[in-house]
Design a protein around this motif. Structure first.
Motif, PDB file in Angstrom:
ATOM      1  N   UNK A 129       0.846  -1.196   0.000  1.00  0.00           N
ATOM      2  CA  UNK A 129       0.000   0.000   0.000  1.00  0.00           C
ATOM      3  C   UNK A 129       0.884   1.249   0.000  1.00  0.00           C
ATOM      4  N   UNK A 130       0.557   2.201  -0.849  1.00  0.00           N
ATOM      5  CA  UNK A 130       1.283   3.468  -0.882  1.00  0.00           C
ATOM      6  C   UNK A 130       0.456   4.545  -0.185  1.00  0.00           C
ATOM      7  N   UNK A 131       1.152   5.555   0.352  1.00  0.00           N
ATOM      8  CA  UNK A 131       0.407   6.643   0.964  1.00  0.00           C
ATOM      9  C   UNK A 131       1.103   7.969   0.733  1.00  0.00           C
ATOM     10  N   UNK A 135      -0.874  14.636   1.922  1.00  0.00           N
ATOM     11  CA  UNK A 135      -2.343  14.567   1.966  1.00  0.00           C
ATOM     12  C   UNK A 135      -2.843  13.620   3.041  1.00  0.00           C
ATOM     13  N   UNK A 136      -1.946  12.770   3.568  1.00  0.00           N
ATOM     14  CA  UNK A 136      -2.298  11.756   4.552  1.00  0.00           C
ATOM     15  C   UNK A 136      -3.435  10.869   4.027  1.00  0.00           C
ATOM     16  N   UNK A 137      -3.181  10.286   2.852  1.00  0.00           N
ATOM     17  CA  UNK A 137      -4.151   9.407   2.215  1.00  0.00           C
ATOM     18  C   UNK A 137      -3.412   8.190   1.670  1.00  0.00           C
ATOM     19  N   UNK A 138      -3.904   6.996   1.995  1.00  0.00           N
ATOM     20  CA  UNK A 138      -3.354   5.748   1.461  1.00  0.00           C
ATOM     21  C   UNK A 138      -4.179   5.314   0.257  1.00  0.00           C
ATOM     22  N   UNK A 139      -3.510   4.702  -0.725  1.00  0.00           N
ATOM     23  CA  UNK A 139      -4.177   4.251  -1.945  1.00  0.00           C
ATOM     24  C   UNK A 139      -4.021   2.745  -2.096  1.00  0.00           C
ATOM     25  N   UNK A 140      -5.113   2.077  -2.421  1.00  0.00           N
ATOM     26  CA  UNK A 140      -5.059   0.643  -2.678  1.00  0.00           C
ATOM     27  C   UNK A 140      -6.180   0.267  -3.628  1.00  0.00           C
ATOM     28  N   UNK A 141      -6.012  -0.876  -4.292  1.00  0.00           N
ATOM     29  CA  UNK A 141      -6.999  -1.377  -5.231  1.00  0.00           C
ATOM     30  C   UNK A 141      -7.615  -2.662  -4.698  1.00  0.00           C
ATOM     31  N   UNK A 154      -8.111   7.848   4.233  1.00  0.00           N
ATOM     32  CA  UNK A 154      -7.370   8.822   5.039  1.00  0.00           C
ATOM     33  C   UNK A 154      -6.616   8.121   6.162  1.00  0.00           C
ATOM     34  N   UNK A 155      -5.388   8.563   6.402  1.00  0.00           N
ATOM     35  CA  UNK A 155      -4.568   7.922   7.427  1.00  0.00           C
ATOM     36  C   UNK A 155      -4.051   8.965   8.416  1.00  0.00           C
ATOM     37  N   UNK A 156      -3.609   8.462   9.538  1.00  0.00           N
ATOM     38  CA  UNK A 156      -2.997   9.330  10.548  1.00  0.00           C
ATOM     39  C   UNK A 156      -1.555   9.648  10.157  1.00  0.00           C
ATOM     40  N   UNK A 157      -0.891  10.466  10.931  1.00  0.00           N
ATOM     41  CA  UNK A 157       0.391  11.028  10.529  1.00  0.00           C
ATOM     42  C   UNK A 157       1.475   9.998  10.248  1.00  0.00           C
ATOM     43  N   UNK A 158       1.421   8.853  10.931  1.00  0.00           N
ATOM     44  CA  UNK A 158       2.450   7.832  10.698  1.00  0.00           C
ATOM     45  C   UNK A 158       2.109   6.936   9.514  1.00  0.00           C
ATOM     46  N   UNK A 159       0.903   7.078   8.942  1.00  0.00           N
ATOM     47  CA  UNK A 159       0.493   6.284   7.787  1.00  0.00           C
ATOM     48  C   UNK A 159       0.159   4.837   8.108  1.00  0.00           C
ATOM     49  N   UNK A 160       0.193   4.468   9.375  1.00  0.00           N
ATOM     50  CA  UNK A 160       0.002   3.061   9.742  1.00  0.00           C
ATOM     51  C   UNK A 160      -1.445   2.704  10.082  1.00  0.00           C
ATOM     52  N   UNK A 161      -2.279   3.699  10.264  1.00  0.00           N
ATOM     53  CA  UNK A 161      -3.665   3.422  10.634  1.00  0.00           C
ATOM     54  C   UNK A 161      -4.580   4.449   9.987  1.00  0.00           C
ATOM     55  N   UNK A 162      -5.846   4.064   9.806  1.00  0.00           N
ATOM     56  CA  UNK A 162      -6.811   4.938   9.155  1.00  0.00           C
ATOM     57  C   UNK A 162      -7.286   6.030  10.107  1.00  0.00           C
ATOM     58  N   UNK A 165     -12.130  10.050  11.150  1.00  0.00           N
ATOM     59  CA  UNK A 165     -12.832  11.329  11.102  1.00  0.00           C
ATOM     60  C   UNK A 165     -13.011  11.854   9.681  1.00  0.00           C
ATOM     61  N   UNK A 166     -12.328  11.225   8.711  1.00  0.00           N
ATOM     62  CA  UNK A 166     -12.441  11.663   7.319  1.00  0.00           C
ATOM     63  C   UNK A 166     -12.970  10.521   6.459  1.00  0.00           C
ATOM     64  N   UNK A 167     -13.666  10.847   5.364  1.00  0.00           N
ATOM     65  CA  UNK A 167     -14.299   9.788   4.565  1.00  0.00           C
ATOM     66  C   UNK A 167     -13.311   9.000   3.716  1.00  0.00           C
ATOM     67  N   UNK A 168     -13.616   7.724   3.555  1.00  0.00           N
ATOM     68  CA  UNK A 168     -12.967   6.858   2.572  1.00  0.00           C
ATOM     69  C   UNK A 168     -13.653   7.094   1.233  1.00  0.00           C
TER      70      UNK A 168
END
Length: 405
Positions: A129-131, A135-141, A154-162, A165-168
């Motif tokens: 998974x890339x992020x 923008x603090x957003x992870x992308x996956x298919x 949307x992910x938190x600052x470390x990119x390890x968790x969603x 509070x923001x929409x997918x």
């Protein structure tokens, strides 16, 4: 681990573990362990699941472990598209009736879960998974039976968790309208029918595809005078069931739910009832309300992600909506403030017009999903219910051996 937990976790008790979520009130039971391996393309896996492992669907979706409105998702890490690197994960969807081809509310929930899990046994391609750090957003298919959904979480600052509070969001498979103002002759009666019929004895229906095929009808066209929010759901369910049966029994209407490339996608999944009188408070345009009846008359608590894609494609076909305009889609849950609505936007660069075919668009759908718990379900060998489940509302033809279906 106490004796009960030990007993339920034994292989002979067939434990299946799940993560529980909801998206605007609509559940998704994500199976993460205990589902048998099935091979082949994703559509082949769907067929094998139906033929060989339908007991698990009934066990988890129907009573007593589930209920008539339960929804499920089976993670499929090995598909033809995950093997080529086009997708990170595959998925099969479970309903009270069988196996749907697309589910937007489940994709939104799965997006969050796949970002949050770091268990490579569950998600072997988690590290792919890339992020976007700014923008603090992870992308996956995600590979669904209808095709690939491009998901942004949307992910938190470390990119390890969603970030809940923001929409997918996800971008739909190519969506399109197949029929506008199609007259449907009605073969089954409901109490409001006489108010609904045109002088020619028919009802006008639209058809569109958003990963699954839907028929669209306004509540007033079914004979209901009240706003959609005030209509008795049992009455509305009866009307849509009669409408669906009338459509499916007319071979001349099958052309409106034929997929141009894949026969396994060519079936009418449900009816979406809309309300032309609905106005969101403080707004004149830009929002609409709909209720989806799908599978065996399940009622979607969410605005229905695949339905949003189909509705946007239908609006584009009718000339009512341009690309790039965001539109809010409500369900009866979101209008009461119990869950955030969905937002649908036609992606400008994905519009296709092929001669002899309806215009195809890809729609970006946004919504929020939340975790509600985790569960492990087992089957005691001594239990007469066995692997099955049942539908109590259909007690007159209840049969435990086949799940009451």
């Amino acid at each position: 681990m106490d004796i009960i937990t030990q007993r339920l976790s034994q292989p002979e008790n067939k434990p299946v573990s799940c993560i529980e979520t909801h998206t605007c009130g609509e559940p998704t039971r994500i199976i993460i362990d205990g589902y048998p391996d099935v091979t082949g393309t994703l559509l082949e896996q769907r067929a094998k699941a139906k033929a060989q492992h339908d007991d698990i669907r009934k066990r988890l979706i129907l009573e007593p472990r589930g209920h008539y409105e339960m929804y499920g998702a089976v993670l499929r890490p090995n598909t033809e598209l995950t093997r080529t690197g086009q997708a990170h994960m595959g998925v099969l969807f479970l309903t009270n009736e069988g196996y749907s081809t697309m589910c937007g509310h489940a994709i939104i929930a799965l997006g969050r879960f796949l970002v949050d899990t770091h268990d490579h046994k569950i998600f072997p391609r988690r590290n792919n998974i890339t992020w976007n750090r700014s923008a603090l957003v992870a992308s996956l298919n995600i590979h669904a039976p209808c095709g690939i959904l491009r998901v942004k979480v949307p992910v938190k600052k470390d990119g390890k968790s969603s970030d809940p509070t923001r929409p997918v969001s996800f971008v739909s498979v190519p969506s399109f309208a197949t029929g506008v103002n199609i007259p449907v002759n009605i073969n089954h009666y409901w109490p409001q029918l006489e108010k609904a019929l045109t002088p020619k004895g028919s009802i006008s229906v639209d058809f569109a595809y958003g990963g699954a095929f839907y028929a669209f009808v306004d509540a007033s066209s079914l004979g209901f005078d009240a706003p959609l929010e005030d209509i008795n759901m049992l009455d509305l369910s009866k009307a849509t069931e009669c409408l669906l049966s009338s459509i499916r029994e007319n071979p001349e209407l099958t052309e409106y739910f034929q997929h141009p490339e894949e026969a396994d996608l060519s079936f009418l999944y449900g009816v979406i009832v809309t309300d032309d009188t609905f106005r969101e408070k403080g707004r004149v345009l830009g929002a609409e309300l709909g209720i989806t009846f799908f599978a065996d008359q399940q009622i979607d608590r969410s605005p229905t992600g695949s339905g949003v894609a189909a509705r946007a494609a239908l609006a584009y076909c009718k000339g009512e909506r341009e690309a790039g305009i965001s539109w809010t889609y409500h369900s009866l849950v979101s209008t009461r403030g119990l869950g955030p609505p969905f937002v649908g936007t036609i992606e400008p660069e994905t519009i296709e017009t092929n001669e002899g075919r309806p215009a195809q668009v890809c729609v970006r759908v946004e919504g929020q999903a939340f975790y509600t718990g985790f569960s492990t379900f087992s089957v005691e060998p001594a239990d007469p219910l066995g692997d099955a489940g049942f539908v109590f509302a259909k007690a007159s033809n209840l049969a435990l051996s086949d799940g009451g279906q």
